[in-house]
Design a protein around this motif. Structure first.
Motif, PDB file in Angstrom:
ATOM      1  N   THR A  51       0.817  -1.212   0.000  1.00 29.06           N
ATOM      2  CA  THR A  51       0.000   0.000   0.000  1.00 29.06           C
ATOM      3  C   THR A  51       0.852   1.264   0.000  1.00 29.06           C
ATOM      4  O   THR A  51       2.014   1.239   0.401  1.00 29.06           O
ATOM      5  CB  THR A  51      -0.926   0.072   1.242  1.00 29.06           C
ATOM      6  OG1 THR A  51      -0.114   0.111   2.416  1.00 29.06           O
ATOM      7  CG2 THR A  51      -1.879  -1.095   1.308  1.00 29.06           C
ATOM      8  N   ILE A  52       0.231   2.354  -0.438  1.00 29.26           N
ATOM      9  CA  ILE A  52       0.757   3.697  -0.247  1.00 29.26           C
ATOM     10  C   ILE A  52      -0.399   4.494   0.344  1.00 29.26           C
ATOM     11  O   ILE A  52      -1.441   4.643  -0.284  1.00 29.26           O
ATOM     12  CB  ILE A  52       1.223   4.343  -1.568  1.00 29.26           C
ATOM     13  CG1 ILE A  52       2.399   3.562  -2.149  1.00 29.26           C
ATOM     14  CG2 ILE A  52       1.604   5.812  -1.338  1.00 29.26           C
ATOM     15  CD1 ILE A  52       2.868   4.054  -3.519  1.00 29.26           C
ATOM     16  N   LYS A  53      -0.234   4.917   1.578  1.00 33.77           N
ATOM     17  CA  LYS A  53      -1.278   5.650   2.309  1.00 33.77           C
ATOM     18  C   LYS A  53      -2.622   4.913   2.259  1.00 33.77           C
ATOM     19  O   LYS A  53      -3.665   5.497   1.994  1.00 33.77           O
ATOM     20  CB  LYS A  53      -1.427   7.067   1.760  1.00 33.77           C
ATOM     21  CG  LYS A  53      -0.235   7.938   2.043  1.00 33.77           C
ATOM     22  CD  LYS A  53      -0.493   9.370   1.622  1.00 33.77           C
ATOM     23  CE  LYS A  53       0.711  10.221   1.984  1.00 33.77           C
ATOM     24  NZ  LYS A  53       0.544  11.612   1.640  1.00 33.77           N
ATOM     25  N   GLY A  54      -2.591   3.618   2.480  1.00 33.77           N
ATOM     26  CA  GLY A  54      -3.814   2.829   2.559  1.00 33.77           C
ATOM     27  C   GLY A  54      -4.387   2.380   1.227  1.00 33.77           C
ATOM     28  O   GLY A  54      -5.348   1.634   1.183  1.00 33.77           O
ATOM     29  N   ARG A  55      -3.828   2.840   0.112  1.00 34.25           N
ATOM     30  CA  ARG A  55      -4.317   2.423  -1.210  1.00 34.25           C
ATOM     31  C   ARG A  55      -3.367   1.396  -1.797  1.00 34.25           C
ATOM     32  O   ARG A  55      -2.175   1.413  -1.524  1.00 34.25           O
ATOM     33  CB  ARG A  55      -4.396   3.626  -2.145  1.00 34.25           C
ATOM     34  CG  ARG A  55      -5.405   4.642  -1.679  1.00 34.25           C
ATOM     35  CD  ARG A  55      -5.325   5.883  -2.532  1.00 34.25           C
ATOM     36  NE  ARG A  55      -6.119   6.934  -1.906  1.00 34.25           N
ATOM     37  CZ  ARG A  55      -7.056   7.597  -2.516  1.00 34.25           C
ATOM     38  NH1 ARG A  55      -7.306   7.373  -3.775  1.00 34.25           N
ATOM     39  NH2 ARG A  55      -7.734   8.518  -1.887  1.00 34.25           N
ATOM     40  N   GLY A  56      -3.913   0.538  -2.642  1.00 35.35           N
ATOM     41  CA  GLY A  56      -3.107  -0.503  -3.260  1.00 35.35           C
ATOM     42  C   GLY A  56      -1.912   0.066  -4.017  1.00 35.35           C
ATOM     43  O   GLY A  56      -1.989   1.138  -4.606  1.00 35.35           O
ATOM     44  N   ALA A  57      -0.810  -0.652  -3.976  1.00 37.70           N
ATOM     45  CA  ALA A  57       0.409  -0.233  -4.672  1.00 37.70           C
ATOM     46  C   ALA A  57       0.992  -1.439  -5.393  1.00 37.70           C
ATOM     47  O   ALA A  57       0.621  -2.584  -5.106  1.00 37.70           O
ATOM     48  CB  ALA A  57       1.413   0.333  -3.677  1.00 37.70           C
TER      49      ALA A  57
END
Length: 133
Positions: A51-57
């Motif tokens: 993740t990056i700040k809770g979003r998928g990465a």
């Protein structure tokens, strides 16, 4: 976790290697234990999360600020997901105008042992809970 300030291709390969091993380990543990959890509409979840700040990465984002990869363990029902435990693998942060990374200091065998202990504890807790219902 060990601090890494040299964010270069060698570091990228090291992170990629451990993340790929964690993905294979997650699959292996899931296959070994999933039937133990399938009673009562529950499913075991073992997954490497990026993740990056809770979003998928994606795995290409490892040097982006706030990128994080964790090996997650939990229980999924029809409606909900109940996280039980996780092991941080890699984290990239901005510190004093520089990107700095933190990589787990556990090798894949230690991670596997730790995950198996956590899964066994989850199974023991379930059996304990079933006794009192």
């Amino acid at each position: 976790m060990k601090q890494i300030v040299e964010l270069n291709e060698q570091t990228r390969n090291q992170i990629s290697d451990i993340e790929q091993k964690c993905e294979k380990l997650a699959e292996k543990l899931l296959n070994n234990y999933k039937t133990d959890f399938q009673t009562g509409g529950e499913n075991l979840v073992v997954d490497l999360i990026r993740t990056i700040k809770g979003r998928g990465a994606s795995e290409n984002d490892v040097f982006k600020v706030d990128y994080e990869s964790i090996l997650e363990l939990g229980i999924e029902t029809e409606d909900d997901f109940f996280p039980n435990a996780y092991i941080p693998i890699w984290k990239c942060k901005q510190e004093m105008f520089h990107s700095v990374g933190y990589l787990t200091n556990l090798d894949i065998d230690s991670i596997e042992k730790k995950m198996m202990i956590m899964i066994e504890e989850m199974l023991a807790d379930r059996e304990e809970g079933e006794k009192y219902e």
